[in-house]
Design a protein around this motif. Structure first.
Motif, PDB file in Angstrom:
ATOM      1  N   SER A   2      43.201  25.254  20.875  1.00 53.82           N
ATOM      2  CA  SER A   2      42.530  26.296  21.640  1.00 53.82           C
ATOM      3  C   SER A   2      43.064  26.335  23.058  1.00 53.82           C
ATOM      4  O   SER A   2      43.710  25.409  23.544  1.00 53.82           O
ATOM      5  CB  SER A   2      41.018  26.022  21.659  1.00 53.82           C
ATOM      6  OG  SER A   2      40.742  24.906  22.479  1.00 53.82           O
ATOM      7  N   ASP A   3      42.764  27.446  23.763  1.00 54.50           N
ATOM      8  CA  ASP A   3      43.218  27.578  25.144  1.00 54.50           C
ATOM      9  C   ASP A   3      42.681  26.434  26.007  1.00 54.50           C
ATOM     10  O   ASP A   3      43.369  25.928  26.890  1.00 54.50           O
ATOM     11  CB  ASP A   3      42.756  28.921  25.713  1.00 54.50           C
ATOM     12  CG  ASP A   3      43.398  30.101  24.996  1.00 54.50           C
ATOM     13  OD1 ASP A   3      44.448  29.893  24.366  1.00 54.50           O
ATOM     14  OD2 ASP A   3      42.841  31.210  25.069  1.00 54.50           O
ATOM     15  N   PRO A 290      40.269  30.060  29.259  1.00 54.01           N
ATOM     16  CA  PRO A 290      39.684  30.774  28.109  1.00 54.01           C
ATOM     17  C   PRO A 290      38.590  31.756  28.500  1.00 54.01           C
ATOM     18  O   PRO A 290      38.442  32.811  27.868  1.00 54.01           O
ATOM     19  CB  PRO A 290      39.128  29.651  27.221  1.00 54.01           C
ATOM     20  CG  PRO A 290      39.035  28.457  28.092  1.00 54.01           C
ATOM     21  CD  PRO A 290      40.118  28.599  29.114  1.00 54.01           C
ATOM     22  N   LEU A 291      37.827  31.453  29.558  1.00 54.93           N
ATOM     23  CA  LEU A 291      36.772  32.374  29.987  1.00 54.93           C
ATOM     24  C   LEU A 291      37.357  33.677  30.524  1.00 54.93           C
ATOM     25  O   LEU A 291      36.883  34.768  30.179  1.00 54.93           O
ATOM     26  CB  LEU A 291      35.895  31.711  31.052  1.00 54.93           C
ATOM     27  CG  LEU A 291      34.914  30.641  30.548  1.00 54.93           C
ATOM     28  CD1 LEU A 291      34.213  29.979  31.719  1.00 54.93           C
ATOM     29  CD2 LEU A 291      33.898  31.254  29.593  1.00 54.93           C
ATOM     30  N   TRP A 292      38.395  33.582  31.344  1.00 55.88           N
ATOM     31  CA  TRP A 292      38.993  34.797  31.904  1.00 55.88           C
ATOM     32  C   TRP A 292      39.743  35.590  30.839  1.00 55.88           C
ATOM     33  O   TRP A 292      39.740  36.830  30.873  1.00 55.88           O
ATOM     34  CB  TRP A 292      39.922  34.449  33.068  1.00 55.88           C
ATOM     35  CG  TRP A 292      39.179  34.046  34.305  1.00 55.88           C
ATOM     36  CD1 TRP A 292      39.192  32.836  34.928  1.00 55.88           C
ATOM     37  CD2 TRP A 292      38.302  34.877  35.080  1.00 55.88           C
ATOM     38  NE1 TRP A 292      38.373  32.848  36.032  1.00 55.88           N
ATOM     39  CE2 TRP A 292      37.818  34.091  36.153  1.00 55.88           C
ATOM     40  CE3 TRP A 292      37.883  36.202  34.972  1.00 55.88           C
ATOM     41  CZ2 TRP A 292      36.937  34.603  37.102  1.00 55.88           C
ATOM     42  CZ3 TRP A 292      36.995  36.702  35.927  1.00 55.88           C
ATOM     43  CH2 TRP A 292      36.531  35.906  36.970  1.00 55.88           C
ATOM     44  N   LEU A 293      40.364  34.900  29.891  1.00 59.91           N
ATOM     45  CA  LEU A 293      41.025  35.623  28.801  1.00 59.91           C
ATOM     46  C   LEU A 293      39.989  36.334  27.926  1.00 59.91           C
ATOM     47  O   LEU A 293      40.223  37.458  27.466  1.00 59.91           O
ATOM     48  CB  LEU A 293      41.864  34.657  27.955  1.00 59.91           C
ATOM     49  CG  LEU A 293      43.160  34.167  28.604  1.00 59.91           C
ATOM     50  CD1 LEU A 293      43.802  33.077  27.749  1.00 59.91           C
ATOM     51  CD2 LEU A 293      44.143  35.326  28.817  1.00 59.91           C
ATOM     52  N   ALA A 294      38.838  35.679  27.708  1.00 63.45           N
ATOM     53  CA  ALA A 294      37.783  36.323  26.932  1.00 63.45           C
ATOM     54  C   ALA A 294      37.244  37.548  27.680  1.00 63.45           C
ATOM     55  O   ALA A 294      36.967  38.587  27.056  1.00 63.45           O
ATOM     56  CB  ALA A 294      36.644  35.331  26.670  1.00 63.45           C
ATOM     57  N   TRP A 296      38.957  39.409  29.758  1.00 61.26           N
ATOM     58  CA  TRP A 296      39.972  40.458  29.637  1.00 61.26           C
ATOM     59  C   TRP A 296      39.890  41.145  28.268  1.00 61.26           C
ATOM     60  O   TRP A 296      39.958  42.379  28.191  1.00 61.26           O
ATOM     61  CB  TRP A 296      41.366  39.866  29.855  1.00 61.26           C
ATOM     62  CG  TRP A 296      42.458  40.807  29.412  1.00 61.26           C
ATOM     63  CD1 TRP A 296      42.924  41.892  30.113  1.00 61.26           C
ATOM     64  CD2 TRP A 296      43.158  40.784  28.174  1.00 61.26           C
ATOM     65  NE1 TRP A 296      43.892  42.533  29.373  1.00 61.26           N
ATOM     66  CE2 TRP A 296      44.062  41.875  28.193  1.00 61.26           C
ATOM     67  CE3 TRP A 296      43.130  39.939  27.067  1.00 61.26           C
ATOM     68  CZ2 TRP A 296      44.907  42.135  27.112  1.00 61.26           C
ATOM     69  CZ3 TRP A 296      43.978  40.194  26.014  1.00 61.26           C
ATOM     70  CH2 TRP A 296      44.854  41.290  26.034  1.00 61.26           C
ATOM     71  N   ARG A 297      39.753  40.355  27.210  1.00 60.38           N
ATOM     72  CA  ARG A 297      39.663  40.947  25.867  1.00 60.38           C
ATOM     73  C   ARG A 297      38.446  41.850  25.742  1.00 60.38           C
ATOM     74  O   ARG A 297      38.475  42.866  25.063  1.00 60.38           O
ATOM     75  CB  ARG A 297      39.631  39.837  24.810  1.00 60.38           C
ATOM     76  CG  ARG A 297      40.935  39.051  24.709  1.00 60.38           C
ATOM     77  CD  ARG A 297      40.932  38.076  23.545  1.00 60.38           C
ATOM     78  NE  ARG A 297      42.158  37.293  23.499  1.00 60.38           N
ATOM     79  CZ  ARG A 297      42.273  36.042  23.917  1.00 60.38           C
ATOM     80  NH1 ARG A 297      41.193  35.405  24.400  1.00 60.38           N
ATOM     81  NH2 ARG A 297      43.420  35.417  23.858  1.00 60.38           N
ATOM     82  N   HIS A 298      37.357  41.466  26.413  1.00 58.38           N
ATOM     83  CA  HIS A 298      36.135  42.269  26.359  1.00 58.38           C
ATOM     84  C   HIS A 298      36.326  43.605  27.067  1.00 58.38           C
ATOM     85  O   HIS A 298      35.784  44.634  26.637  1.00 58.38           O
ATOM     86  CB  HIS A 298      34.984  41.495  26.992  1.00 58.38           C
ATOM     87  CG  HIS A 298      33.691  42.247  27.028  1.00 58.38           C
ATOM     88  ND1 HIS A 298      32.919  42.470  25.890  1.00 58.38           N
ATOM     89  CD2 HIS A 298      33.025  42.855  28.068  1.00 58.38           C
ATOM     90  CE1 HIS A 298      31.844  43.173  26.232  1.00 58.38           C
ATOM     91  NE2 HIS A 298      31.892  43.407  27.542  1.00 58.38           N
TER      92      HIS A 298
END
Length: 300
Positions: A2-3, A290-294, A296-298
């Motif tokens: 995982s990230d 992982p929080l910032w990538l999540a 962005w995906r949102h």
């Protein structure tokens, strides 16, 4: 992997350096020599080789490059501005300001492969090539000024800046490392990553951050909260292509460079303070990436 777990090996190397330095015969005197080896040879080789081995296609990545420079430039401006805050310790600020805008390039390259494959690695190599010189100029200036060094003299003999500019020049000229030499440079770069992180642990003093805890919180806040938000804004403003957007977000959320500690120590700064910042930044990066990538995906 995982990230979040991607940064776990880096943190374990920091812990191992701390334990080896304090609980084995390989004490402080050994690590002083290791720090010099990393700073003057291994890290410059790492930077040169990581830049020269990936072709730089500026025409296809202009929004990406401008976004990366915007993220780093914002970090430099905000970290420098903290010096004007009443009560800020000047030595701690000169040593730690770099933590707010420098980034761990090898973690960035490893994560880029997960996010966007070979293209992501090439895009991240481009960011490394254009942003590392700016980061190192920004890191050297306050240390040189605080320590009474001549800035341009320090720049012209700084091995990290010189190796980065050499790699960028060679890449733009189309020069490549001959095949028999390339594997040796790659292994030296791998050694730089491992030993650099271990020297952070060897230099760690658990109370180091207490020299200036509010400044530490501000610098880490810039690195792990403000800069990712700036990246979101630049992505929208510059219309960064969708495939490149996660690379920009991850770049902005990176933990700080482990060589920040070595630079501070070699230029007479507060090494233990920077070592603490690097350690905490690595821990925060395991959560913030992982929080910032999540996020962005949102929003994408």
């Amino acid at each position: 992997m995982s990230d979040a777990l991607l940064l776990l090996p880096d943190f374990l190397l920091i812990v191992s350096g701390f334990l080896v330095c304090r609980h084995t015969p390989l004490g402080r005197s050994v690590w002083d020599g290791v720090e010099r080896l990393v700073y003057y040879l291994l890290f410059p080789v790492l930077l040169f080789h990581s830049i020269v081995r990936s072709p730089l296609a500026f025409g296809e990545t202009l929004p990406l490059v401008v976004a990366g420079l915007g993220v780093v430039g914002t970090g430099i401006a905000m970290s420098y501005a903290l010096k004007a805050v009443p009560g800020v310790d000047p030595v701690a600020h000169a040593s730690g300001a770099q933590v707010a805008f420098r980034f761990n390039s090898y973690v960035a390259l490893a994560l880029a492969d997960k996010l966007a494959g070979p293209a992501g690695v090439a895009w991240t190599a481009m960011l490394v090539a254009v942003c590392v010189p700016l980061c190192n100029f920004g890191a050297v200036y306050p240390l040189a000024r605080q320590g009474g060094h001549r800035f341009w003299q320090e720049v012209l003999r700084n091995p990290l800046i010189l190796s980065t500019l050499a790699g960028l020049t060679a890449n733009l000229l189309g020069l490549r490392v001959p095949e028999p030499v390339a594997p040796a440079l790659q292994r030296m770069g791998q050694a730089a990553l491992a030993l650099g992180l271990m020297t952070v642990g060897a230099g760690l003093q658990l109370g180091g951050l207490w020299a200036a805890p509010r400044l530490a919180a501000a610098l880490l806040g810039i690195r792990h909260v403000v800069l990712p938000l700036v990246a979101f804004g630049l992505i929208a403003l510059l219309r960064v292509p969708a495939a490149q957007q996660p690379v920009v977000v991850a770049f902005a959320a990176m933990p700080t460079a482990s060589s920040a500690y070595v630079l501070a120590l070699r230029m007479g700064g507060n090494g233990p303070y920077v070592a603490g910042l690097v350690t905490v930044s690595t821990l925060l990066g395991m959560a913030s990436i992982p929080l910032w990538l999540a996020a962005w995906r949102h929003l994408a």
